[in-house]
Design an enzyme around this catalytic site. Structure first.
Site, PDB file in Angstrom:
ATOM      1  N   GLU A  76       0.809  -1.207   0.000  1.00 14.93           N
ATOM      2  CA  GLU A  76       0.000   0.000   0.000  1.00 14.93           C
ATOM      3  C   GLU A  76       0.853   1.272   0.000  1.00 14.93           C
ATOM      4  O   GLU A  76       0.533   2.240  -0.669  1.00 14.93           O
ATOM      5  CB  GLU A  76      -0.946  -0.006   1.208  1.00 14.93           C
ATOM      6  N   ASP A  77       1.916   1.265   0.780  1.00 15.11           N
ATOM      7  CA  ASP A  77       2.631   2.520   1.035  1.00 15.11           C
ATOM      8  C   ASP A  77       3.974   2.668   0.335  1.00 15.11           C
ATOM      9  O   ASP A  77       4.623   3.696   0.475  1.00 15.11           O
ATOM     10  CB  ASP A  77       2.862   2.691   2.547  1.00 15.11           C
TER      11      ASP A  77
END
Ligand code: MN
Length: 716
Positions: A76-77
């Site tokens: 996600e990051d």
């Protein structure tokens, strides 16, 4: 702060076979992926996944879960991709990481409605199809809550705290992780109600100063009392957490001055019998507080929590709460499903009665082939918590929360429900619409004759009670129609001043297409047939017969056309005069289980019981109607079923399709190309069939055709 070596040591301590290589690689991957990212606290970002992994080592989780925790924010990051993770760590870990990533992407709707929160919890559960995904998510949330104070935006802090309070703490409780639930709640409480928490803390401080060292003194006292009765036990005591004290004050409406039981003690013993012996000793030694004893050993909570709970006036004249349990129960209470996971590594314990709800959830997720069961028994009732009530004979009846004595009566037996006229709850007369509470003893007062009231439908909540009430009301309606119809026919016959023999009546029934006199009376009473038609059928003199014949020939073709309000609808369970539509999403067919959805001003839309469109009505049980096909009517009608088929793009393939359908005496009412490539055609085909068996036969025949690549029924 924990670093690589310490993390490895912690895993090794409970699982010497854990792959050090796997954990090191996951650690390195995470550090590299997060690079120079920092958290709002200023810490390097990679420390967050390490802390999350650390929380999971407390629960002694397997190496795959620890690796997933280390990797949980990379997709996600950071620039890392799921493909990379799959390539380096295999498909199992990739699947787990993907699950956690997806959970992070859904956001709770901003609404105060508790029903929304429940739906959201369902969603989280449904998305965590591997329980380890949920465990990583909870650990992630716990670490984020521990570091919430560093988040600068007040709005964000509040949102995260609210979500924790409403979604994640209850989920932790549901899977039996009380320890985590307590901490999540308290951290959220600190953010949401800082002033309330401050008041609780200062009161605690005051009470502590009044009787200093109360906790150790009471602990010692309890220990000695048990030893004197030769029970081997370990006693621990603590002050309750501010949030649980606050909630108790809110719930029981006690003021701070009255607040006295702020301490909780735990007695952990060897065997289940010892729990009850210890309870006996404690109750013999200290006065018990009435109404506080609960036996979750013989009646475990839904999350399988087991313990004895009681409250007594303790050795220092203070109210204290005491939980008594075995070591095994204690493990389960603290770590819930995670403790269970440890056992699972050795043997598959998910069977048996352990974590029944979890097993049900898994079954539902894995077994989509049984959608009827899903809707009927589980979906509506599984997620709402249950209440356990006792019959006068001590039989334990589990009901959904919010159930009433009428639900209870029908759960015992349909006859008990049908003849129910009143109820005693815990010995006291109570209204039938009262909501039952855990542990209530319910006695149903009965009449000699069945007399369910239509009003009950407004408050019963179990499907069984609701459909029984409806069935009874319909039956009653039928008998009213019958009496009315009988009176109308008799009067009309009398008015003609002619003789009526059994033979003429038999012929009249035949010409009207009625099987019995009773049938005819009901048809007349409900207005399906008017009295002139009946008289014409009984006394068919030439002129009248002609007229009646015209009416009948006009009626015949229309019989069964569901669109026409005045014709018989081939569905049972409807109020008379209501418009009926077959849902365009699922195209229900006779022979299938169906559900009616009532829409004001529009009538009833009929769906198949597994239609996805029903989802949106889950929270509106008042609009659901139990309906079924009327087998005596539907064979005369045709209904539209929709199929999707892929044909090879060769000459004659479409004609094979239409030939097979025609050979089965079915009619194509619509045909639409939805996709077309050089090799294949994709079609949507609407076919008029008699019932579901008819369509199934056609599908089987189509599948046998070589030119037909695939064919499926379209639903939803
Ligand atoms: Mn995270």
């Amino acid at each position: 702060m924990m670093e690589q070596v310490e993390l490895l040591e912690r895993v090794r301590a409970y699982d010497p076979h854990a792959s050090e290589d796997l954990l090191s690689r996951a650690y390195d991957f995470s550090v590299a992926a997060h690079g120079s990212q920092t958290r709002e606290s200023g810490d390097p970002y990679y420390l967050h996944p390490v802390e999350v992994a650390g929380i999971l080592t407390d629960m002694k989780l397997d190496a795959d879960t620890i690796a997933t925790a280390l990797l949980h924010d990379t997709v996600e990051d950071t620039l890392a991709t799921l493909e990379q993770i799959e390539g380096q760590f295999g498909s199992d870990i990739a699947r787990l990481v993907d699950g956690v990533t997806k959970l992070s992407l859904i956001e709770m709707p901003h609404t105060e409605e508790t029903r929304q929160a429940e739906n959201f919890r369902k969603l989280v559960l449904a998305m965590s199809n591997d329980i380890r995904v949920l465990l990583v998510k909870l650990a992630d949330r716990l670490h984020n809550m521990r570091t919430l104070k560093f988040v600068k935006s007040g709005g964000k802090r509040r949102r995260v705290a609210l979500e924790t309070m409403e979604i994640y703490a209850p989920l932790a409780e549901r899977i039996g992780m009380h320890h985590m639930k307590d901490e999540l709640e308290d951290l959220a409480f600190a953010e949401l109600r800082p002033e309330a928490r401050e008041t609780v803390l200062s009161r605690l401080k005051f009470l502590r100063e009044q009787g200093s060292d109360l906790v150790p003194r009471v602990t010692e006292h309890l220990q000695e009392t048990l030893e004197a009765a030769s029970i081997r036990a370990s006693v621990t005591g603590r002050e309750k957490r501010p949030y649980s004290i606050w909630r108790k004050m809110e719930r029981d409406n006690v003021s701070f001055e009255q607040l006295s039981d702020i301490m909780a003690f735990r007695i952990v013993v060897g065997k289940t019998e010892d729990c009850y012996r210890a309870l006996g000793v404690v109750h013999a030694r200290y006065p018990m507080v009435p109404g506080r004893f609960k036996d979750y050993i013989s009646t475990p909570k839904r999350n399988n929590y087991r313990s004895l709970h009681t409250a007594v006036i303790g050795p220092e004249q203070n109210r204290v709460e005491i939980q008594i349990r075995t070591q095994e129960m204690h493990q389960l209470a603290e770590y819930g499903v995670a403790a269970h996971w440890q056992y699972k590594q050795h043997a598959d314990h998910i069977d048996g009665n352990q974590y029944r709800w979890l097993r049900e959830l898994r079954e539902i997720l894995e077994n989509a082939s049984n959608p009827q069961e899903f809707l009927e028994h589980t979906k509506l009732e599984m997620f709402s918590d249950q209440v356990f009530c006792f019959s006068p004979k001590g039989e334990l009846i589990a009901l959904p929360r919010g159930a009433t004595p009428v639900d209870f009566a029908y759960a015992v037996h349909t006859d008990v429900g049908d003849t129910c006229v009143g109820a005693r709850i815990n010995g006291k007369l109570a209204p039938l619409r009262s909501q039952l509470k855990n542990g209530d003893q319910v006695e149903i007062l009965r009449s000699a004759d069945p007399s369910p009231s239509p009003i009950w439908e407004n408050f019963v909540i179990t499907g069984k009670a609701r459909s029984a009430v409806r069935r009874f009301v319909r039956k009653q309606q039928r008998s009213q129609y019958r009496e009315l119809g009988r009176a109308i026919v008799k009067k009309a016959v009398r008015e003609t001043n002619r003789r009526l023999t059994n033979e003429t009546m038999r012929r009249a029934l035949k010409s009207l297409g009625r099987r019995s006199l009773e049938d005819l009376y009901i048809a007349v009473g409900s207005g399906d047939i008017d009295k002139a038609t009946v008289i014409n059928a009984i006394y068919p003199d030439p002129t009248v017969r002609q007229r009646a014949g015209k009416i009948l020939s006009r009626m015949r073709p229309r019989i069964g056309s569901a669109k026409d309000r005045t014709d018989p609808v081939p569905i049972r369970g409807l109020m008379s005069g209501v418009a009926v539509h077959m849902a365009g999403c699922c195209h229900p067919l006779p022979g299938e289980r169906i559900i009616g959805i009532l829409t004001a001003g529009k009538g009833v839309t009929v769906h198949t019981i597994d239609c996805e469109a029903l989802e949106q009505f889950n929270d509106m049980p008042e609009r659901w109607l139990d309906v079924s096909w009327d087998a005596s009517t539907y064979p005369h009608q045709m209904h539209v079923g929709r199929i999707e088929t892929v044909l090879s793009n060769t000459p004659g393939s479409l004609s094979r399709l239409t030939t097979v359908i025609a050979n089965h005496r079915a009619n194509i009412s619509n045909l639409k190309i939805t996709d077309r490539s050089s090799d294949f055609y994709e079609f949507l085909v609407d076919i008029e069939v008699k019932d579901v068996a008819h369509l199934t036969g056609i599908l089987a025949a189509l599948r046998a055709e070589s030119a037909i690549n695939s064919v499926e029924r379209v639903r939803g």
